[in-house]
Design a protein around this motif. Sequence first.
Motif, mmCIF file in Angstrom:
data_model
loop_
_atom_site.group_PDB
_atom_site.id
_atom_site.type_symbol
_atom_site.label_atom_id
_atom_site.label_comp_id
_atom_site.label_asym_id
_atom_site.label_seq_id
_atom_site.Cartn_x
_atom_site.Cartn_y
_atom_site.Cartn_z
ATOM 1 N N SER A 40 0.835 -1.213 -0.076
ATOM 2 C CA SER A 40 0.005 -0.265 -0.171
ATOM 3 C C SER A 40 0.871 1.275 0.036
ATOM 4 O O SER A 40 0.196 2.283 -0.352
ATOM 5 C CB SER A 40 -0.804 0.122 1.378
ATOM 6 O OG SER A 40 -0.047 0.191 2.338
ATOM 7 N N GLY A 68 -6.389 0.052 -3.201
ATOM 8 C CA GLY A 68 -5.186 0.352 -2.470
ATOM 9 C C GLY A 68 -5.179 0.954 -0.935
ATOM 10 O O GLY A 68 -4.170 1.076 -0.378
ATOM 11 N N SER A 69 -6.325 1.030 -0.494
ATOM 12 C CA SER A 69 -6.450 1.336 1.002
ATOM 13 C C SER A 69 -6.370 0.047 1.811
ATOM 14 O O SER A 69 -6.450 -0.813 1.349
ATOM 15 C CB SER A 69 -7.837 1.932 1.196
ATOM 16 O OG SER A 69 -8.888 1.068 0.815
ATOM 17 N N VAL A 86 -5.008 -5.250 1.992
ATOM 18 C CA VAL A 86 -5.020 -3.973 1.085
ATOM 19 C C VAL A 86 -6.155 -4.538 0.197
ATOM 20 O O VAL A 86 -6.192 -5.355 -0.449
ATOM 21 C CB VAL A 86 -3.568 -3.818 0.253
ATOM 22 C CG1 VAL A 86 -3.712 -2.657 -0.557
ATOM 23 C CG2 VAL A 86 -2.481 -3.791 1.428
ATOM 24 N N SER A 88 -7.689 -4.723 -3.051
ATOM 25 C CA SER A 88 -7.183 -4.718 -4.577
ATOM 26 C C SER A 88 -8.352 -4.361 -5.413
ATOM 27 O O SER A 88 -7.860 -3.845 -6.784
ATOM 28 C CB SER A 88 -6.811 -6.362 -4.907
ATOM 29 O OG SER A 88 -7.681 -7.238 -4.622
ATOM 30 N N PRO A 158 -0.534 2.241 -5.025
ATOM 31 C CA PRO A 158 -0.128 1.033 -4.413
ATOM 32 C C PRO A 158 0.589 0.184 -5.492
ATOM 33 O O PRO A 158 0.822 0.416 -6.393
ATOM 34 C CB PRO A 158 -1.535 0.271 -4.036
ATOM 35 C CG PRO A 158 -2.365 1.137 -5.117
ATOM 36 C CD PRO A 158 -1.611 2.376 -5.322
ATOM 37 N N LEU A 162 -0.875 -5.456 -6.870
ATOM 38 C CA LEU A 162 -1.952 -5.809 -6.071
ATOM 39 C C LEU A 162 -3.225 -6.617 -6.459
ATOM 40 O O LEU A 162 -3.725 -7.265 -5.708
ATOM 41 C CB LEU A 162 -2.410 -4.272 -5.524
ATOM 42 C CG LEU A 162 -3.347 -4.017 -4.348
ATOM 43 C CD1 LEU A 162 -2.707 -4.463 -3.065
ATOM 44 C CD2 LEU A 162 -3.649 -2.615 -4.097
#
Length: 181
Positions: A40, A68-69, A86, A88, A158, A162
Amino acid sequence: MNRFSRALLSAVLTIGAASAAQASLLDYVGQCVPFARAASGIEIYGDAWTWWRQADGRYERTHRPKTGSVIVFAKTARLPMGHVAVISRVVEKRVVMLTHANWSRQNGERGHAEQDVTLFDVSPANDWSRVKVWYKDVDGLGGGIYPVYGFIHGDVRPAAELTSRNPDYVGALIDAYVPGS
């Protein structure tokens, strides 16, 4: 430093550089915290459950998922250090995909990274305060419901790995809405 020591150091550095060049985020084996930080770009350290408090004033915190959080799971008897993962992909209002480490067993051991795993919001208020997570050991959503603090949104891009090129949105929806499928 003698000639043998210099040669050994040079060989180790060369091997290490070659290994790092071939390494993938998805080859990671270890705890969820270093993985989430690398995936991230959110620079928080310490046990997973402490990330929510540590993010206050440093990063945006919400109850809405965003690619991305980092989602922060609360500390519980089953998760004594909490868990971080994270996001995706956002599939729909109550279903997202996440990429994380140290959840399911792979080849009999924990710690491996998993990409595009289904996460389902089961909170009565649709606020992502309680979730179910896809669990490789049972090839479906696990039976546990986990309390969540919320999402920490970073200010950097990110990791590229991911999400996969073609994540299985349909599979994620079936996992979430068709119990026992």
